[in-house]
Scaffold this motif. Structure first.
Motif, PDB file in Angstrom:
ATOM      1  N   LEU A   2       9.485   0.591   4.706  1.00 53.98           N
ATOM      2  CA  LEU A   2       8.279  -0.193   4.444  1.00 53.98           C
ATOM      3  C   LEU A   2       7.044   0.525   4.969  1.00 53.98           C
ATOM      4  O   LEU A   2       6.004   0.574   4.315  1.00 53.98           O
ATOM      5  N   LEU A   3       7.173   1.082   6.153  1.00 51.41           N
ATOM      6  CA  LEU A   3       6.037   1.802   6.724  1.00 51.41           C
ATOM      7  C   LEU A   3       5.656   2.980   5.842  1.00 51.41           C
ATOM      8  O   LEU A   3       4.475   3.232   5.585  1.00 51.41           O
ATOM      9  N   ASN A   4       6.665   3.678   5.358  1.00 48.73           N
ATOM     10  CA  ASN A   4       6.381   4.818   4.493  1.00 48.73           C
ATOM     11  C   ASN A   4       5.684   4.399   3.215  1.00 48.73           C
ATOM     12  O   ASN A   4       4.726   5.042   2.787  1.00 48.73           O
ATOM     13  N   GLN A   5       6.173   3.362   2.622  1.00 53.89           N
ATOM     14  CA  GLN A   5       5.575   2.910   1.371  1.00 53.89           C
ATOM     15  C   GLN A   5       4.118   2.522   1.589  1.00 53.89           C
ATOM     16  O   GLN A   5       3.238   2.901   0.814  1.00 53.89           O
ATOM     17  N   ALA A  31       4.882   5.562  10.293  1.00 52.56           N
ATOM     18  CA  ALA A  31       5.918   5.847   9.314  1.00 52.56           C
ATOM     19  C   ALA A  31       6.647   7.131   9.670  1.00 52.56           C
ATOM     20  O   ALA A  31       7.884   7.191   9.674  1.00 52.56           O
ATOM     21  N   GLU A  32       5.894   8.151   9.998  1.00 54.49           N
ATOM     22  CA  GLU A  32       6.497   9.423  10.335  1.00 54.49           C
ATOM     23  C   GLU A  32       7.355   9.321  11.578  1.00 54.49           C
ATOM     24  O   GLU A  32       8.458   9.848  11.634  1.00 54.49           O
ATOM     25  N   ALA A  33       6.821   8.649  12.566  1.00 51.75           N
ATOM     26  CA  ALA A  33       7.546   8.524  13.825  1.00 51.75           C
ATOM     27  C   ALA A  33       8.907   7.862  13.604  1.00 51.75           C
ATOM     28  O   ALA A  33       9.943   8.374  14.046  1.00 51.75           O
ATOM     29  N   ASP A  80       5.279   6.821  -2.999  1.00 51.54           N
ATOM     30  CA  ASP A  80       6.644   7.133  -2.647  1.00 51.54           C
ATOM     31  C   ASP A  80       6.615   7.935  -1.365  1.00 51.54           C
ATOM     32  O   ASP A  80       6.505   7.387  -0.315  1.00 51.54           O
ATOM     33  N   GLU A  81       6.690   9.220  -1.516  1.00 57.23           N
ATOM     34  CA  GLU A  81       6.711  10.114  -0.364  1.00 57.23           C
ATOM     35  C   GLU A  81       7.995   9.879   0.385  1.00 57.23           C
ATOM     36  O   GLU A  81       8.484   8.798   0.498  1.00 57.23           O
ATOM     37  N   ASP A  82       8.479  10.928   0.965  1.00 57.72           N
ATOM     38  CA  ASP A  82       9.799  10.773   1.562  1.00 57.72           C
ATOM     39  C   ASP A  82       9.752  10.376   2.999  1.00 57.72           C
ATOM     40  O   ASP A  82       9.201  10.952   3.823  1.00 57.72           O
TER      41      ASP A  82
END
Lengths: 152, 152
Positions: A16-19, B21-23, B150-152
DNA sequence: CAGTAATAGTTGCACTCGCAACCAAGTCAA
DNA sequence: TTGACTTGGTTGCGAGTGCAACTATTACTG
């Protein structure tokens, strides 16, 4: 513990954070990419220099948690575009003091303004009070989950 | 509007979201990368197949909002690792129905379990009640800010 | 001082990504 | 049936990234 308790990606916090991160970053990306042909990393380096004034690449790494190689390349690109200049530090000849050029400051002023507007619009959408809580939450997640964490 | 109202990256929502998100993603990445040599995209494709059963690449794109080229490559990799198999769809010979192999299901069970544990630990840290609110917030941000992302 | 360790920054390489161009199969309509 | 269009999926290519190795300079220690 035997049954794998059906995992659902859609409620996995990192997902969710990534999105959310991608959605917002991509959206704002238009501002610096379309107009100035900048990378996310370049924009972040510029933002740090704009905010804190002259500093070394190392300082930028420490503050922004961006990988040093990324910073290195972003600095080269920004220099090439005449947005910043380097000067060898008198105290430590390994280090280079980075400073925005006049043009760099102009670009920062422009993008900074747009960023503020974008940020405000976003916070307005989700509700200003809640947005403030969100900040806290994200900061605590960042603080707890190890250290770095960059990604563009 | 004249004064650029000093912009601060540290409180820019897209930036905070990215850091968080990255963390978290990087942290969990160890589970699928170290043990199975998988990519984030591969893990997500696996997770979708694990959750929803057999489906086409197109379906995965629609559900997860991952770029089709990324899905395509992830599928190839997963197939190579014998975690999934393809079968041309009888209804539409362009489409391929993707299914996890036994080994694929095993891996999904393992990673799914680890993901659940990681997620719970994360939510415990920030407080379970608050975590629920965070979910809502992130979903609304994702929903509002355009579409994909998106992004991974 | 010499000699080793640490640090600022750069670079080579292998890999992932995104976009556009591209096949192959299916749809639709004249 | 033929030709124009859409759609599932793949691939080539330029670009960004991470990691490890490397240079140059500074700091530490005996």
């Amino acid at each position: 513990m035997a049954v794998p308790a059906d995992f659902d990606l859609e409620s996995f916090l990192p997902y969710l954070l990534n999105q959310a991160a991608e959605a917002t970053s991509k959206s704002f990306q238009a501002s610096y990419k379309a107009t100035y042909g900048m990378t996310r990393t370049q924009w972040r380096v510029l933002a740090n220099l704009g905010k804190f004034g002259s500093m070394t690449a190392r300082d930028i790494c420490a503050i922004s948690h961006i990988e040093k190689t990324k910073v290195s390349r972003a600095v080269s690109a920004l220099e090439e575009d005449l947005l910043l200049s380097r000067a060898v530090s008198p105290q430590d000849r390994r280090a280079e003091i980075l400073s925005l050029t006049d043009r760099g400051r102009e670009v920062f002023a422009d993008l900074g303004q747009k960023a503020i507007e974008y940020d405000l619009a976003l916070r307005a959408q989700i509700g200003p009070e809640i947005a403030a809580q969100l900040d806290e939450l994200l900061r605590s997640i960042i603080a707890e989950s190890g250290t770095d964490g960059d990604e563009d």
